[in-house]
Scaffold this motif. Structure first.
Motif, PDB file in Angstrom:
ATOM      1  N   THR A 181      30.190  39.652  41.975  1.00  0.00           N
ATOM      2  CA  THR A 181      30.921  39.544  43.249  1.00  0.00           C
ATOM      3  C   THR A 181      31.451  40.881  43.746  1.00  0.00           C
ATOM      4  O   THR A 181      31.762  41.029  44.924  1.00  0.00           O
ATOM      5  CB  THR A 181      32.108  38.594  43.107  1.00  0.00           C
ATOM      6  OG1 THR A 181      33.069  39.168  42.190  1.00  0.00           O
ATOM      7  CG2 THR A 181      31.670  37.220  42.585  1.00  0.00           C
ATOM      8  N   LYS A 182      31.612  41.834  42.821  1.00  0.00           N
ATOM      9  CA  LYS A 182      32.185  43.152  43.109  1.00  0.00           C
ATOM     10  C   LYS A 182      33.642  43.058  43.599  1.00  0.00           C
ATOM     11  O   LYS A 182      34.142  43.937  44.293  1.00  0.00           O
ATOM     12  CB  LYS A 182      31.324  43.928  44.119  1.00  0.00           C
ATOM     13  CG  LYS A 182      29.911  44.195  43.610  1.00  0.00           C
ATOM     14  CD  LYS A 182      29.152  45.128  44.534  1.00  0.00           C
ATOM     15  CE  LYS A 182      27.717  45.328  44.047  1.00  0.00           C
ATOM     16  NZ  LYS A 182      27.649  45.920  42.700  1.00  0.00           N
ATOM     17  N   ARG A 183      34.337  41.984  43.192  1.00  0.00           N
ATOM     18  CA  ARG A 183      35.760  41.845  43.494  1.00  0.00           C
ATOM     19  C   ARG A 183      36.560  42.170  42.229  1.00  0.00           C
ATOM     20  O   ARG A 183      36.256  41.673  41.143  1.00  0.00           O
ATOM     21  CB  ARG A 183      36.089  40.416  43.943  1.00  0.00           C
ATOM     22  CG  ARG A 183      35.320  39.927  45.151  1.00  0.00           C
ATOM     23  CD  ARG A 183      35.946  38.655  45.736  1.00  0.00           C
ATOM     24  NE  ARG A 183      36.293  37.665  44.723  1.00  0.00           N
ATOM     25  CZ  ARG A 183      36.955  36.531  44.976  1.00  0.00           C
ATOM     26  NH1 ARG A 183      37.355  36.267  46.217  1.00  0.00           N
ATOM     27  NH2 ARG A 183      37.240  35.677  44.010  1.00  0.00           N
ATOM     28  N   LEU A 184      37.590  42.985  42.378  1.00  0.00           N
ATOM     29  CA  LEU A 184      38.404  43.383  41.231  1.00  0.00           C
ATOM     30  C   LEU A 184      39.016  42.185  40.519  1.00  0.00           C
ATOM     31  O   LEU A 184      39.128  42.169  39.285  1.00  0.00           O
ATOM     32  CB  LEU A 184      39.519  44.332  41.684  1.00  0.00           C
ATOM     33  CG  LEU A 184      39.104  45.738  42.121  1.00  0.00           C
ATOM     34  CD1 LEU A 184      40.313  46.493  42.651  1.00  0.00           C
ATOM     35  CD2 LEU A 184      38.458  46.499  40.962  1.00  0.00           C
ATOM     36  N   GLN A 185      39.419  41.188  41.290  1.00  0.00           N
ATOM     37  CA  GLN A 185      40.104  40.036  40.692  1.00  0.00           C
ATOM     38  C   GLN A 185      39.208  39.220  39.775  1.00  0.00           C
ATOM     39  O   GLN A 185      39.692  38.408  38.987  1.00  0.00           O
ATOM     40  CB  GLN A 185      40.685  39.131  41.783  1.00  0.00           C
ATOM     41  CG  GLN A 185      39.678  38.578  42.788  1.00  0.00           C
ATOM     42  CD  GLN A 185      39.637  39.381  44.056  1.00  0.00           C
ATOM     43  OE1 GLN A 185      39.526  40.609  44.015  1.00  0.00           O
ATOM     44  NE2 GLN A 185      39.731  38.694  45.196  1.00  0.00           N
ATOM     45  N   ASP A 186      37.901  39.434  39.863  1.00  0.00           N
ATOM     46  CA  ASP A 186      36.956  38.627  39.096  1.00  0.00           C
ATOM     47  C   ASP A 186      36.531  39.294  37.798  1.00  0.00           C
ATOM     48  O   ASP A 186      35.505  38.923  37.214  1.00  0.00           O
ATOM     49  CB  ASP A 186      35.708  38.339  39.945  1.00  0.00           C
ATOM     50  CG  ASP A 186      36.024  37.575  41.216  1.00  0.00           C
ATOM     51  OD1 ASP A 186      37.046  36.865  41.246  1.00  0.00           O
ATOM     52  OD2 ASP A 186      35.247  37.685  42.187  1.00  0.00           O
ATOM     53  N   ASN A 187      37.282  40.276  37.314  1.00  0.00           N
ATOM     54  CA  ASN A 187      36.948  40.982  36.076  1.00  0.00           C
ATOM     55  C   ASN A 187      37.962  40.674  34.979  1.00  0.00           C
ATOM     56  O   ASN A 187      39.098  40.270  35.255  1.00  0.00           O
ATOM     57  CB  ASN A 187      36.874  42.484  36.336  1.00  0.00           C
ATOM     58  CG  ASN A 187      35.721  42.834  37.273  1.00  0.00           C
ATOM     59  OD1 ASN A 187      34.559  42.661  36.941  1.00  0.00           O
ATOM     60  ND2 ASN A 187      36.057  43.326  38.466  1.00  0.00           N
ATOM     61  N   ALA A 188      37.577  40.916  33.733  1.00  0.00           N
ATOM     62  CA  ALA A 188      38.343  40.418  32.593  1.00  0.00           C
ATOM     63  C   ALA A 188      39.399  41.364  32.043  1.00  0.00           C
ATOM     64  O   ALA A 188      40.420  40.910  31.523  1.00  0.00           O
ATOM     65  CB  ALA A 188      37.387  40.045  31.455  1.00  0.00           C
ATOM     66  N   GLN A 228      33.947  40.456  31.178  1.00  0.00           N
ATOM     67  CA  GLN A 228      33.509  39.155  31.676  1.00  0.00           C
ATOM     68  C   GLN A 228      34.052  37.966  30.887  1.00  0.00           C
ATOM     69  O   GLN A 228      34.017  36.841  31.384  1.00  0.00           O
ATOM     70  CB  GLN A 228      31.971  39.101  31.678  1.00  0.00           C
ATOM     71  CG  GLN A 228      31.339  40.182  32.556  1.00  0.00           C
ATOM     72  CD  GLN A 228      29.844  40.025  32.717  1.00  0.00           C
ATOM     73  OE1 GLN A 228      29.358  38.939  33.021  1.00  0.00           O
ATOM     74  NE2 GLN A 228      29.101  41.102  32.526  1.00  0.00           N
ATOM     75  N   ASP A 229      34.562  38.189  29.672  1.00  0.00           N
ATOM     76  CA  ASP A 229      34.955  37.079  28.791  1.00  0.00           C
ATOM     77  C   ASP A 229      36.469  36.933  28.723  1.00  0.00           C
ATOM     78  O   ASP A 229      37.159  37.836  28.227  1.00  0.00           O
ATOM     79  CB  ASP A 229      34.437  37.331  27.371  1.00  0.00           C
ATOM     80  CG  ASP A 229      32.919  37.332  27.274  1.00  0.00           C
ATOM     81  OD1 ASP A 229      32.251  37.043  28.284  1.00  0.00           O
ATOM     82  OD2 ASP A 229      32.399  37.624  26.186  1.00  0.00           O
ATOM     83  N   VAL A 230      36.990  35.805  29.186  1.00  0.00           N
ATOM     84  CA  VAL A 230      38.437  35.594  29.154  1.00  0.00           C
ATOM     85  C   VAL A 230      38.787  34.214  28.603  1.00  0.00           C
ATOM     86  O   VAL A 230      38.037  33.252  28.757  1.00  0.00           O
ATOM     87  CB  VAL A 230      39.083  35.755  30.555  1.00  0.00           C
ATOM     88  CG1 VAL A 230      38.749  37.101  31.162  1.00  0.00           C
ATOM     89  CG2 VAL A 230      38.677  34.643  31.495  1.00  0.00           C
TER      90      VAL A 230
END
Length: 337
Positions: free
Chosen positions: A95-102, A64-66
């Motif tokens: 959101t359960k979207r891959l693009q939204d992970n760190a 979650q941290d970027v």
């Protein structure tokens, strides 16, 4: 064309993460695409890998941290431009979207969950902030939690006190600073070795959480003050003494906590925080857009705790999660990319 790769969790409870190619994403309205330069590890990452307690579609990506550099902006996004340095909270767990992970080389961030990053703050220092900052903000400012006045830069003052139980951890470090920036006099707990650390963050008084008289000592210190509420940043064994202080003090009888399941006595409300919920209300923008960029630029907000570097590259994510699981007092494990 940019190439993306990720530390994949191929199935529930899989170990280790597998570094493989990932899609390259296009930001939508209200989003930016960031090339990650540093990612940080939270306890929830190791917990999700080991116990698979949250519903996820595998293979998946965690984190979650970027902190990194903007490489694309969505339609009508004017706040950010390509090349900007940013820090942000990746909200894929919600959101359960891959693009939204760190844990990948490129991540999509919502603009209300991202802050401009001044040159004076390194990527690895900035990466310690996102989830801990958001969790603290949820507990302190959301309407259904403590609903404190919002933090500002420059600061304004109130006449009220705020109790933060567990001031030296990641959430506590941010809760202290947010509380002070919102104008409250912050009382906190820590181990004696971290007393000076939490005072540096702005705590007015600090008490040894392991002392048998800690509740009595805090209650005495709060006499004559109005308590705006309390946030328990530890959970479990820390919740009962937090509640005891609230019961014995004048003011709010609401406690925000990072762990659920506590049965509060009559007259006190204890509510557990989910650290991504601010993305859907006014608190996300208030903290990430209106407050944090100014405070970082002014140097009045300290990215805390300090980063503990676990190595460089996505192949170091597993080592970093293992390192975090061993415990790192007043430190947060970071991987540079």
């Amino acid at each position: 064309m940019a190439i993306n790769s990720a530390a994949w969790l191929t199935e529930a409870k899989a170990r280790p993460f597998q570094v493989k190619e990932a899609p390259i994403y296009t930001p939508e309205a209200g989003e930016i695409l960031v090339k990650n330069h540093a990612v940080a590890i939270n306890p929830v990452d190791g917990s999700l890998q080991a116990k698979a307690w949250w519903p996820m579609n595998y293979p998946t990506i965690l984190g979650q941290d970027v902190a990194g550099e903007v490489v694309a902006v969505g339609p009508n996004v004017t706040r950010f431009k390509i090349g900007d340095r940013v820090v942000g909270h990746a909200v894929g767990i919600a959101t359960k979207r891959l693009q939204d992970n760190a844990f990948q080389s490129h991540t999509i961030l919502q603009i209300n969950m991202a802050s401009e990053l001044p040159a004076s703050v390194s990527y690895e220092n900035a990466a310690v902030l996102p989830l801990a900052l958001s969790t603290a903000a949820c507990g302190l400012f959301q309407d259904d939690f403590l609903k404190l006045q919002l933090p500002t830069e420059p600061r304004r003052s109130t006449s009220q006190a705020l109790l933060i139980w567990g001031g030296a951890g990641s959430v506590g470090s941010n809760a202290i600073q947010l509380g002070v920036a919102a104008g409250y006099e912050v009382f906190t707990t820590a181990s004696p070795k971290n007393f000076e650390y939490v005072k540096k963050l702005g705590a007015s008084q600090v008490f040894d959480y392991s002392s048998i008289t800690v509740v009595e000592d805090l209650t005495k210190a709060l006499q004559g003050k109005v308590l705006a509420g309390a946030m328990d940043t530890i959970g479990f064994a820390a919740t009962p003494p937090t509640v005891d202080v609230v019961i014995k003090s004048e003011g709010s009888k609401l406690v925000s906590t990072v762990k659920g399941g506590f049965q509060a006595p009559e007259g006190v409300t204890v509510k557990s925080v989910f650290g991504t919920s601010l993305k859907d209300n006014h608190v996300g923008k208030a903290v990430w857009e209106n407050f944090l960029p100014r405070a970082l630029e002014a140097g009045t907000y300290i990215p805390a705790p300090s980063p503990l570097l676990a190595g460089k590259g996505l192949d170091k994510v597993q080592d970093a999660i293992d390192l975090q699981a061993k415990g790192a007092s007043a430190k947060k494990v970071v991987v540079t990319l």
